[in-house]
Design a protein around this motif. Structure first.
Motif, PDB file in Angstrom:
ATOM      1  N   THR A   1      43.213 -64.110  90.333  1.00 12.82           N
ATOM      2  CA  THR A   1      43.488 -64.866  89.104  1.00 12.82           C
ATOM      3  C   THR A   1      42.885 -66.260  89.180  1.00 12.82           C
TER       4      THR A   1
ATOM      5  N   ALA B   1      49.725 -71.419  88.111  1.00 13.75           N
ATOM      6  CA  ALA B   1      50.677 -70.353  88.446  1.00 13.75           C
ATOM      7  C   ALA B   1      50.142 -69.471  89.566  1.00 13.75           C
ATOM      8  N   ALA B   2      48.852 -69.186  89.525  1.00  5.88           N
ATOM      9  CA  ALA B   2      48.252 -68.316  90.534  1.00  5.88           C
ATOM     10  C   ALA B   2      48.238 -68.968  91.910  1.00  5.88           C
TER      11      ALA B   2
ATOM     12  N   LYS C   1      46.502 -73.629  83.398  1.00  5.65           N
ATOM     13  CA  LYS C   1      47.881 -73.154  83.567  1.00  5.65           C
ATOM     14  C   LYS C   1      47.899 -71.866  84.393  1.00  5.65           C
ATOM     15  N   SER C   2      46.936 -70.993  84.138  1.00  5.95           N
ATOM     16  CA  SER C   2      46.849 -69.746  84.903  1.00  5.95           C
ATOM     17  C   SER C   2      46.559 -70.027  86.372  1.00  5.95           C
TER      18      SER C   2
ATOM     19  N   LYS D   1      47.745 -65.895  94.141  1.00  6.86           N
ATOM     20  CA  LYS D   1      47.022 -64.784  93.508  1.00  6.86           C
ATOM     21  C   LYS D   1      45.551 -65.181  93.397  1.00  6.86           C
TER      22      LYS D   1
ATOM     23  N   GLU E   1      39.050 -65.844  88.697  1.00  5.75           N
ATOM     24  CA  GLU E   1      38.685 -65.537  87.308  1.00  5.75           C
ATOM     25  C   GLU E   1      38.795 -66.780  86.423  1.00  5.75           C
ATOM     26  N   ASN E   2      39.871 -67.499  86.558  1.00  9.42           N
ATOM     27  CA  ASN E   2      40.078 -68.675  85.713  1.00  9.42           C
ATOM     28  C   ASN E   2      39.205 -69.851  86.134  1.00  9.42           C
TER      29      ASN E   2
ATOM     30  N   LYS F   1      44.531 -73.361  79.063  1.00 12.45           N
ATOM     31  CA  LYS F   1      45.049 -72.027  79.380  1.00 12.45           C
ATOM     32  C   LYS F   1      44.592 -71.599  80.778  1.00 12.45           C
ATOM     33  N   ALA F   2      43.316 -71.828  81.079  1.00 10.57           N
ATOM     34  CA  ALA F   2      42.796 -71.473  82.404  1.00 10.57           C
ATOM     35  C   ALA F   2      43.488 -72.291  83.490  1.00 10.57           C
TER      36      ALA F   2
END
Length: 157
Positions: free
Chosen positions: A60, A51-52, A47-48, A57, A63-64, A44-45
């Motif tokens: 993001t 995308a970021a 994938k984030s 971004k 954070e991930n 999940k991290a």
């Protein structure tokens, strides 16, 4: 060019992880092993982050990257029971260490000041290294899991 290859390798790892998690969900496994839970969080991290990075971004990504780095520290304590031989445990721990180091470097790269092209190149390169460290372990251990799953399927026929 190598940075793009590393980034694409990381994307491939995320896709492989997604397929493995989807397969597990479809099978309705009751008790999920702790390592698989950790890998879901890591997927999940990642994938984030993917995308970021594409959307530039920075917050993001940061954070991930922290989530990944913290999760990676726990992996050595999550050796699956199937890995019983001392030699295999040693290999697993080496992969876990490489993964943790790659995640820490991604965290460092993500935390750098700025947001220019040099920043994003560093983040993509570090992210690619995280993906490569995942793939290296999966090449050894996930392969064995797949062979075991194939054997179970044949026995069930």
């Amino acid at each position: 060019m190598n940075r793009h290859v590393a980034f694409l390798a990381a994307l491939g790892v995320v896709a492989v992880l997604a397929m493995r998690v989807a397969d597990a969900d479809e099978q309705g496994e009751e008790e999920e092993p702790p390592l698989h839970k950790a890998m879901k969080s890591q997927k999940k991290a990642m994938k984030s982050i993917q995308a970021a990075v594409q959307g530039k971004k920075k917050k993001t990504v940061q954070e991930n990257a922290r989530v990944l780095a913290e999760s990676a520290k726990k992996v050595p304590d999550l050796i699956p029971a199937e890995i019983a031989k001392d030699e295999d445990k040693k290999k697993f721990l080496e992969f876990a260490k490489a993964f943790s180091e790659a995640c820490a470097k991604l965290g460092d790269a993500a935390g750098v000041e700025g947001g220019d092209d040099k920043y994003w190149i560093g983040v993509r390169e570090s992210f690619g290294n995280v993906g490569e460290s995942c793939q290296a372990c999966h090449d050894v251990f996930a392969k064995e899991d797949e062979e075991h799953e194939d054997e179970e399927e044949e026995e069930g026929k």
